[in-house]
Design a protein around this motif. Sequence first.
Motif, short mmCIF file in Angstrom:
data_model
loop_
_atom_site.label_atom_id
_atom_site.label_comp_id
_atom_site.label_asym_id
_atom_site.label_seq_id
_atom_site.Cartn_x
_atom_site.Cartn_y
_atom_site.Cartn_z
N VAL A 506 35.17 78.62 57.99
CA VAL A 506 35.93 78.20 56.86
C VAL A 506 37.44 78.14 56.90
CG1 VAL A 506 36.43 78.83 54.25
CG2 VAL A 506 34.06 78.87 55.05
N ALA A 507 37.86 79.15 57.54
CA ALA A 507 39.34 79.33 57.77
C ALA A 507 39.61 78.59 58.72
CB ALA A 507 39.70 80.96 58.37
N LEU A 508 38.87 78.09 59.89
CA LEU A 508 39.24 77.02 60.66
C LEU A 508 39.70 75.52 59.79
CD1 LEU A 508 39.33 75.62 63.43
CD2 LEU A 508 37.02 75.27 63.52
N HIS A 509 38.46 75.35 58.97
CA HIS A 509 38.73 74.18 58.02
C HIS A 509 40.02 74.21 57.11
CE1 HIS A 509 38.29 72.70 53.76
NE2 HIS A 509 37.80 71.71 54.39
N ASP A 510 40.45 75.26 56.78
CA ASP A 510 41.53 75.38 55.84
C ASP A 510 42.91 75.23 56.89
OD1 ASP A 510 39.84 76.07 53.92
OD2 ASP A 510 40.12 78.08 53.87
N GLU A 511 42.78 75.42 58.11
CA GLU A 511 44.18 75.27 58.87
C GLU A 511 43.97 73.87 59.54
OE1 GLU A 511 46.76 77.64 59.02
OE2 GLU A 511 45.53 78.16 57.48
N SER A 512 43.14 73.12 59.64
CA SER A 512 42.93 72.05 60.32
C SER A 512 42.76 70.70 59.38
CB SER A 512 41.91 72.06 61.64
OG SER A 512 40.70 72.34 60.98
N TYR A 513 41.40 70.28 59.27
CA TYR A 513 41.16 69.07 58.69
C TYR A 513 40.85 69.13 57.31
CZ TYR A 513 36.36 70.73 58.84
OH TYR A 513 34.95 71.82 58.45
N GLY A 514 40.93 70.52 56.87
CA GLY A 514 40.93 70.57 55.24
C GLY A 514 42.39 70.80 54.74
N LEU A 515 43.27 70.70 55.20
CA LEU A 515 44.59 70.86 54.82
C LEU A 515 45.10 70.12 53.72
CD1 LEU A 515 47.07 72.05 57.92
CD2 LEU A 515 46.53 73.37 55.76
N GLY A 516 45.85 70.56 52.86
CA GLY A 516 46.26 69.39 51.74
C GLY A 516 45.53 69.45 50.46
N HIS A 517 44.40 70.18 50.64
CA HIS A 517 43.35 70.49 49.29
C HIS A 517 43.52 71.71 48.60
CE1 HIS A 517 41.09 66.64 49.58
NE2 HIS A 517 40.54 66.82 50.78
N PRO A 518 43.65 71.86 47.42
CA PRO A 518 43.90 73.11 46.73
C PRO A 518 43.07 74.04 47.06
CG PRO A 518 44.22 71.35 45.12
CD PRO A 518 43.54 70.78 46.23
N PHE A 519 41.58 73.75 47.51
CA PHE A 519 40.60 74.68 47.55
C PHE A 519 40.63 75.41 49.22
CE2 PHE A 519 38.82 70.46 48.06
CZ PHE A 519 38.61 70.44 49.60
N SER A 520 41.90 74.75 49.96
CA SER A 520 41.99 75.19 51.27
C SER A 520 43.09 76.52 51.15
CB SER A 520 42.58 74.05 52.16
OG SER A 520 41.41 73.22 52.33
N ALA A 521 43.68 76.68 50.13
CA ALA A 521 44.82 77.91 49.94
C ALA A 521 43.89 79.37 49.93
CB ALA A 521 45.40 77.60 48.54
N PRO A 523 43.47 83.07 51.35
CA PRO A 523 44.61 83.97 52.01
C PRO A 523 44.12 84.31 53.42
CG PRO A 523 42.82 85.07 50.60
CD PRO A 523 42.42 83.65 50.65
N ASN A 524 44.53 83.79 54.41
CA ASN A 524 44.09 83.88 55.57
C ASN A 524 45.53 83.98 56.61
OD1 ASN A 524 45.00 81.28 56.02
ND2 ASN A 524 42.75 80.47 55.99
N GLY A 525 46.43 84.28 56.16
CA GLY A 525 47.60 84.30 56.69
C GLY A 525 48.45 82.90 57.56
N GLY A 526 47.78 81.69 57.07
CA GLY A 526 48.33 80.59 57.71
C GLY A 526 49.03 79.90 56.83
N LYS A 527 48.66 78.38 56.61
CA LYS A 527 49.67 77.55 56.00
C LYS A 527 49.19 77.54 54.54
CE LYS A 527 50.33 74.52 59.77
NZ LYS A 527 50.29 73.03 60.18
N GLY A 528 48.12 78.37 53.83
CA GLY A 528 47.72 78.36 52.68
C GLY A 528 47.57 77.26 52.10
N GLY A 529 46.77 76.13 52.68
CA GLY A 529 46.29 75.02 52.23
C GLY A 529 47.53 73.98 52.10
N VAL A 530 48.60 74.27 52.52
CA VAL A 530 49.99 73.23 52.54
C VAL A 530 50.06 72.45 53.59
CG1 VAL A 530 52.33 72.91 51.79
CG2 VAL A 530 50.94 74.83 50.75
N GLY A 531 50.18 71.17 53.65
CA GLY A 531 50.45 70.41 54.65
C GLY A 531 49.29 69.29 54.78
N ALA A 570 39.87 64.17 58.87
CA ALA A 570 40.70 64.89 57.95
C ALA A 570 40.65 64.55 56.40
CB ALA A 570 42.28 64.37 58.18
N GLU A 571 40.20 65.34 55.72
CA GLU A 571 39.81 65.22 54.55
C GLU A 571 40.60 64.42 53.28
OE1 GLU A 571 36.14 68.65 54.34
OE2 GLU A 571 38.23 68.96 53.29
N LYS A 572 41.80 64.94 53.59
CA LYS A 572 42.60 64.64 52.25
C LYS A 572 42.95 62.96 52.54
CE LYS A 572 47.40 65.32 50.56
NZ LYS A 572 48.68 66.00 50.59
N ARG A 573 43.20 62.47 53.77
CA ARG A 573 43.48 61.09 54.08
C ARG A 573 42.40 60.51 53.38
NH1 ARG A 573 44.64 60.96 59.63
NH2 ARG A 573 42.39 60.73 60.09
#
Length: 612
Positions: A506-521, A523-531, A570-573
């Motif tokens: 799940v943390a891998l998803h939130d830092e790579s192909y899941g970035l840009g979605h609100p549900f990827s934010a 608290p794993n110390g990474g980009k917080g879903g932004v990008g 990439a899910e957002k695209r």
Amino acid sequence: MIPRHSARVASALKATAPRPSHALYATIRGSRTPQEPPEDAVPHENDFILSILRTNPSLRDARAYLASFGLRPETQPSSNPPPKVPQPTLITDPTLPQPAPLLAKPSPVIESILDPVYRRTALVKIQGPFTDIQLDSICRGLVYLEKLGLVSVIVVENDDRPRGDEDERSTIIDEVMRVVTNLEKKGSRARPVVGAVVRLGPKPDDVASPEPDLEPPETHTVPSDLIAIRSALSAGEIPVIAPFALDSFCRSVRVDANDVIAGLARGMVEASALQKSSRAAAEDGHLAFSSEVDLTPLRLMIIDRNGGVPSYARSGYPHLLINLTSEYHHIHDTFDPRWAHTNPSSLSNLALARTCLAYMPATSSAIMVSHKSPSSLIGNLITNKPAVSSSLPHALLQGNRSLTPHTPTLIRRGLPIQVLRSVADIDRVKMDRLLEQSFGRTLDADSFYARLEASLDFVVVAGDYAGAAIVTNEQSAHGAPPISYLDKFAVLPSHQGDGTVDFLWVALHDESYGLGHPFSANPNGGKGGVGEGRDLVWRSRSNNPVNKWYFERSTGHVRMGAWVLFWCDAEKRLKIEEGRRGSAGLSYVEDWEQGRLSDWGDIVLKIPSSWK
């Protein structure tokens, strides 16, 4: 068709299920003769077996279950074996009566057949009120658990009776008796415990809490407080407890059931530790089976009318799996105020799970389930996994019909998650140990880290290197943008099956192909879903047994000789493009996807091995 391994598991579980032994135990509530329950009240065996098969346990799940409830480890034989007793000479005269032959002591195998299940306990909160039909469903699930070796220690709550009511005591006792009566109708034996089993206030001479920001329970126990529970368990009965506690004046007062359960969780763990330390080791190498139940709670089960904790990532549908260590405060921060009306006890029950799991063994888990999902209790016991994996693709989870407002939430103590961006931040000694133990091979450390120095994107680390996902940027030979490549995904063998794999993915998803979605934010110390998300690519040997798990989590795959190439889009695209086209939908291959598989194959197959 039922998978072969599922049939074997069902057969094993059925063979190890404890048989009713009404004659073996005497109740201290009176000298009444136990009566067989009515025939129509006994749970159907077929229903029980089907409940097990629906969990679809894997071989690993079955081994984990048998490790907790199967044979106890054999004790070491004594260094001074007892002297051999001479055998009497048999009388050979056939006209004289023959003496009865001496009965040999049963072997450990025979002993295991006679008493095959090591019984464990679960703390259960029944948070009513419930109708008779609802309570019938709940009690049936608890009786099934008892057949599998998990004995419930039940605390009853009634939300419709606030504390301070004039007749609250009699009302609570009536609720306790309803549960007792229903359990006995299902063929089990139960005992009401209406005396206080906990004491108000912190434990005398209490030391610091097991976790820095965790408040200790509002109640505590002393060994004598657990006599009623021990007695019931030893007599083969399920204790059903009223939420009463002793105050400083030794008066029995009603308290919140959460306070009773939190005090019991700590008290039962401590009492079990004392019991184990004082128990003498079995002699002569035979297994020491007894009717004593291990007081250490293996599970915490919270049964109410609403089910799990609503999730911001699922539009209010419940969380599937919660990592308390890294997600607890984030769940509070993202809790929609509207859910306080639809799920009023979610956060308080989550806090209860956090307190109890801090004292319970690391392998323990908590489950929040509604009365509509009693079979989930069996699934949780056998697999210790959520009803649906939280690491599955989000689009699949959103469209999964098995997800309802009553889907249970599984809660684990979990591990902290951190994201590293530099090779200098990696603890190489711990990373080497993780990779070599996970893959069972020797790492070529010098060349591996030299390659990371040139291409590292990020590393997700779970706990103290209990798991890690290493992602690199790999350059394309055709001038295309570099691809995001999952170089290593590793979890220590000791943490496989405890939720770490799902937490890490799940943390891998939130830092790579899941970035840009609100549900990827998260608290794993990474980009917080932004990008902007990027396609994630990786390879695996075609004979890798983990490939089945990869198939379920990838967007697609293609076989390339000895390798299988996997990818996650990439899910957002895709989501944005799908929204633009409306009912037209996406085509099988989009313009930007032309030729990408051959490009990925050229890059991935040329990546050198990391092993010696």
